[in-house]
Write an enzyme that holds these catalytic residues in place. Structure first.
Site, PDB file in Angstrom:
ATOM      1  N   ASP A 167      42.302  -3.680  28.920  1.00  0.00           N
ATOM      2  CA  ASP A 167      43.430  -4.436  28.353  1.00  0.00           C
ATOM      3  C   ASP A 167      42.951  -5.304  27.188  1.00  0.00           C
ATOM      4  OD1 ASP A 167      45.151  -3.431  30.379  1.00  0.00           O
ATOM      5  OD2 ASP A 167      44.284  -4.872  31.774  1.00  0.00           O
TER       6      ASP A 167
ATOM      7  N   HIS B 121      46.673  -5.987  36.178  1.00  0.00           N
ATOM      8  CA  HIS B 121      46.480  -4.763  35.394  1.00  0.00           C
ATOM      9  C   HIS B 121      47.583  -3.746  35.699  1.00  0.00           C
ATOM     10  CE1 HIS B 121      44.596  -1.575  33.172  1.00  0.00           C
ATOM     11  NE2 HIS B 121      44.620  -0.804  34.241  1.00  0.00           N
TER      12      HIS B 121
HETATM   13  P1  NAD Z   1      39.562  11.674  37.972  1.00  0.00           P
HETATM   14  O1  NAD Z   1      40.447  12.384  38.935  1.00  0.00           O
HETATM   15  O2  NAD Z   1      39.174  12.372  36.721  1.00  0.00           O
HETATM   16  O3  NAD Z   1      38.210  11.261  38.699  1.00  0.00           O
HETATM   17  C1  NAD Z   1      38.211  10.621  39.931  1.00  0.00           C
HETATM   18  C2  NAD Z   1      36.940  10.986  40.675  1.00  0.00           C
HETATM   19  O4  NAD Z   1      36.951  10.309  41.928  1.00  0.00           O
HETATM   20  C3  NAD Z   1      36.823  12.502  41.003  1.00  0.00           C
HETATM   21  O5  NAD Z   1      35.588  12.995  40.528  1.00  0.00           O
HETATM   22  C4  NAD Z   1      36.901  12.545  42.502  1.00  0.00           C
HETATM   23  O6  NAD Z   1      36.101  13.574  43.093  1.00  0.00           O
HETATM   24  C5  NAD Z   1      36.371  11.176  42.864  1.00  0.00           C
HETATM   25  N1  NAD Z   1      36.688  10.766  44.217  1.00  0.00           N
HETATM   26  C6  NAD Z   1      37.849  10.943  44.903  1.00  0.00           C
HETATM   27  N2  NAD Z   1      37.694  10.456  46.156  1.00  0.00           N
HETATM   28  C7  NAD Z   1      36.445   9.967  46.231  1.00  0.00           C
HETATM   29  C8  NAD Z   1      35.704   9.345  47.264  1.00  0.00           C
HETATM   30  N3  NAD Z   1      36.222   9.113  48.469  1.00  0.00           N
HETATM   31  N4  NAD Z   1      34.436   8.985  47.004  1.00  0.00           N
HETATM   32  C9  NAD Z   1      33.903   9.194  45.773  1.00  0.00           C
HETATM   33  N5  NAD Z   1      34.547   9.790  44.762  1.00  0.00           N
HETATM   34  C10 NAD Z   1      35.809  10.162  45.002  1.00  0.00           C
HETATM   35  O7  NAD Z   1      40.242  10.259  37.648  1.00  0.00           O
HETATM   36  P2  NAD Z   1      39.860   9.243  36.462  1.00  0.00           P
HETATM   37  O8  NAD Z   1      40.620   9.570  35.258  1.00  0.00           O
HETATM   38  O9  NAD Z   1      38.374   9.136  36.400  1.00  0.00           O
HETATM   39  O10 NAD Z   1      40.488   7.883  37.057  1.00  0.00           O
HETATM   40  C11 NAD Z   1      39.948   7.289  38.208  1.00  0.00           C
HETATM   41  C12 NAD Z   1      40.740   6.045  38.590  1.00  0.00           C
HETATM   42  O11 NAD Z   1      40.573   5.025  37.591  1.00  0.00           O
HETATM   43  C13 NAD Z   1      42.237   6.252  38.721  1.00  0.00           C
HETATM   44  O12 NAD Z   1      42.710   5.581  39.858  1.00  0.00           O
HETATM   45  C14 NAD Z   1      42.810   5.628  37.464  1.00  0.00           C
HETATM   46  O13 NAD Z   1      44.135   5.204  37.626  1.00  0.00           O
HETATM   47  C15 NAD Z   1      41.862   4.468  37.288  1.00  0.00           C
HETATM   48  N6  NAD Z   1      41.822   3.875  35.949  1.00  0.00           N
HETATM   49  C16 NAD Z   1      41.701   2.517  35.857  1.00  0.00           C
HETATM   50  C17 NAD Z   1      41.637   1.903  34.629  1.00  0.00           C
HETATM   51  C18 NAD Z   1      41.483   0.417  34.529  1.00  0.00           C
HETATM   52  O14 NAD Z   1      41.693  -0.137  33.450  1.00  0.00           O
HETATM   53  N7  NAD Z   1      41.066  -0.284  35.571  1.00  0.00           N
HETATM   54  C19 NAD Z   1      41.703   2.680  33.459  1.00  0.00           C
HETATM   55  C20 NAD Z   1      41.818   4.054  33.580  1.00  0.00           C
HETATM   56  C21 NAD Z   1      41.886   4.642  34.830  1.00  0.00           C
HETATM   57  C1  LMR Z   2      45.034   2.260  31.935  1.00  0.00           C
HETATM   58  O1  LMR Z   2      45.413   1.116  31.697  1.00  0.00           O
HETATM   59  O2  LMR Z   2      44.810   3.089  31.035  1.00  0.00           O
HETATM   60  C2  LMR Z   2      44.764   2.658  33.355  1.00  0.00           C
HETATM   61  O3  LMR Z   2      45.181   1.680  34.254  1.00  0.00           O
HETATM   62  C3  LMR Z   2      45.267   4.018  33.700  1.00  0.00           C
HETATM   63  C4  LMR Z   2      46.758   4.096  33.795  1.00  0.00           C
HETATM   64  O4  LMR Z   2      47.244   4.679  34.777  1.00  0.00           O
HETATM   65  O5  LMR Z   2      47.453   3.633  32.897  1.00  0.00           O
END
Ligand code: NAD
Ligand code: LMR
Length: 337
Positions: A174, A201
């Site tokens: 953010d 967030h």
């Molecule tokens: P993705 O599906 O590409 O990757 C997620 C990974 O988690 C996969 O490799 C999967 O195998 C693994 N996984 C699932 N269960 C698991 C477990 N029990 N133990 C270990 N690994 C496990 O998803 P992504 O795009 O990498 O996003 C991951 C998360 O981050 C999502 O929840 C998304 O919303 C979040 N996210 C947060 C922010 C933020 O600003 N905080 C930003 C972007 C995404």
């Molecule tokens: C973001 O801000 O990009 C993450 O929280 C992923 C989402 O679901 O928007």
């Protein structure tokens, strides 16, 4: 399943060069390392000289990621762990645990729609953290962050390992969005720009404080509304552009690497490391809140108050309270249900 443990890296710990011996050894574990965020985050942390040991864990796919990254000739020794039976080993001795495990959004979904799946993932991973690396700093990336951080806190409380100064929800994305959009709108050199972002967030709980942006330049009401909304909807902008292929991964990996580096600097005793993060807080009456914190050798060293807010920001703060409080309670209740 047979053990899928890989040891890589050109330089083993014992063979670090003399200049590298000056730097503290720091083990970072990434849980969800084979995912869309996990892979580029692993790459960026492999490039970080503060990391001496990178432990990559996922339920599947870590073997290839670890083998690949381990060939990069930087300091960090890389190990890959695949499958739940190796989670303890992956976590053992970690100074910092970063958790991007969980499912991402598709168009039309809110972050809260991910709760059903991701709550259980974060709960079980944090139970393992409590058991195997109870003193580590923990960076939660998995959404919905507004609820997953309270989930982590409750898991650690039940395990008797909770230290609110060591648990962080990563909201750095953010901040980098607010910086980028402000710089572009006001034609400022982006590297000179900073904008605190407070609250939570998700949607309106994300509250950028453009009244405290650096550098300060005149900003019209329309610009303020545009910049606030674009920052709040930044995640959705990416989800829609990716059209079903996930959410922000590359910018998130960058943000996650920045925040992890700040935590490591703090642990290493670097002074004046200040970041916004979603943490247990008494800065407002809401028990978890993102605001500026100073990082130190034991995690959070100092909380900063919100500072003077404009009328627009005060209204935004009032508006976010109900949603954020409900998301926190939802996370807390989940663990005790
Ligand atoms: P993705 O599906 O590409 O990757 C997620 C990974 O988690 C996969 O490799 C999967 O195998 C693994 N996984 C699932 N269960 C698991 C477990 N029990 N133990 C270990 N690994 C496990 O998803 P992504 O795009 O990498 O996003 C991951 C998360 O981050 C999502 O929840 C998304 O919303 C979040 N996210 C947060 C922010 C933020 O600003 N905080 C930003 C972007 C995404
Ligand atoms: C973001 O801000 O990009 C993450 O929280 C992923 C989402 O679901 O928007």
């Amino acid at each position: 399943m047979a053990s899928r443990r890989i040891l890589g890296g050109l330089m083993r710990r014992d063979f670090a060069t003399s200049s590298q011996k000056q730097i503290a050894r720091r083990k970072v574990a990434i849980l969800g390392a084979a995912g869309g965020i996990g892979q580029p985050l692993s790459l960026l942390l492999k490039l970080n000289p503060l990391v001496s040991h990178l432990s990559l864990y996922d339920i599947a796919g870590t073997r290839g990621v670890a083998a690949d990254i381990s060939h990069i000739n930087t300091r960090a020794e890389v190990e890959g762990f695949e499958g739940e039976e190796h989670l303890g080993e992956a976590l053992k001795g970690a100074d910092l645990v970063v958790i991007p495990a969980g499912v991402p959004r598709k168009p039309g979904m809110t972050r809260d729609d991910l709760f059903k799946i991701n709550a259980g993932i974060v709960q079980s991973l944090c139970a393992a953290v409590a058991k195997h690396s109870p003193f580590a700093l923990v960076n939660i990336i998995s959404n919905p962050v507004n609820s997953t951080v309270p989930i982590a806190a409750e898991v650690f409380k039940l395990a008797g390992t909770y230290d609110p100064k060591r648990l962080f929800g990563v909201t750095t994305l953010d901040v980098i969005r607010a910086r980028t959009f402000y710089a572009a709108k006001k034609l400022l050199p982006v590297e000179d720009v900073n904008v605190p972002v407070v609250g939570g967030h998700a949607g309106i709980t994300i509250l950028p404080l453009f009244s405290q942006a650096v550098p300060q330049v005149p900003i019209s009401e329309d610009e303020l509304v545009y910049l606030t909304k674009r920052t709040q909807d930044g995640g959705t902008e990416v989800v829609e552009a990716k059209a079903g292929k996930g959410s922000a991964t590359l910018s998130m990996a960058y943000a996650g690497a920045l925040f992890a580096e700040a935590c490591l600097k703090g642990l290493n005793g670097v002074k004046d490391v200040v970041e916004c993060s979603y943490v247990a807080s008494s800065v407002t009456e809401i028990p978890f809140f993102s605001s500026k914190v100073q990082l130190g050798t034991d995690g959070i060293e100092k909380f900063f108050d919100l500072g003077p807010l404009s009328d627009y920001e005060l209204q935004g703060l009032e508006k976010l309270k109900e949603e954020l409080s409900k998301s926190i309670e939802k996370g807390q209740d989940y663990v005790h249900q």
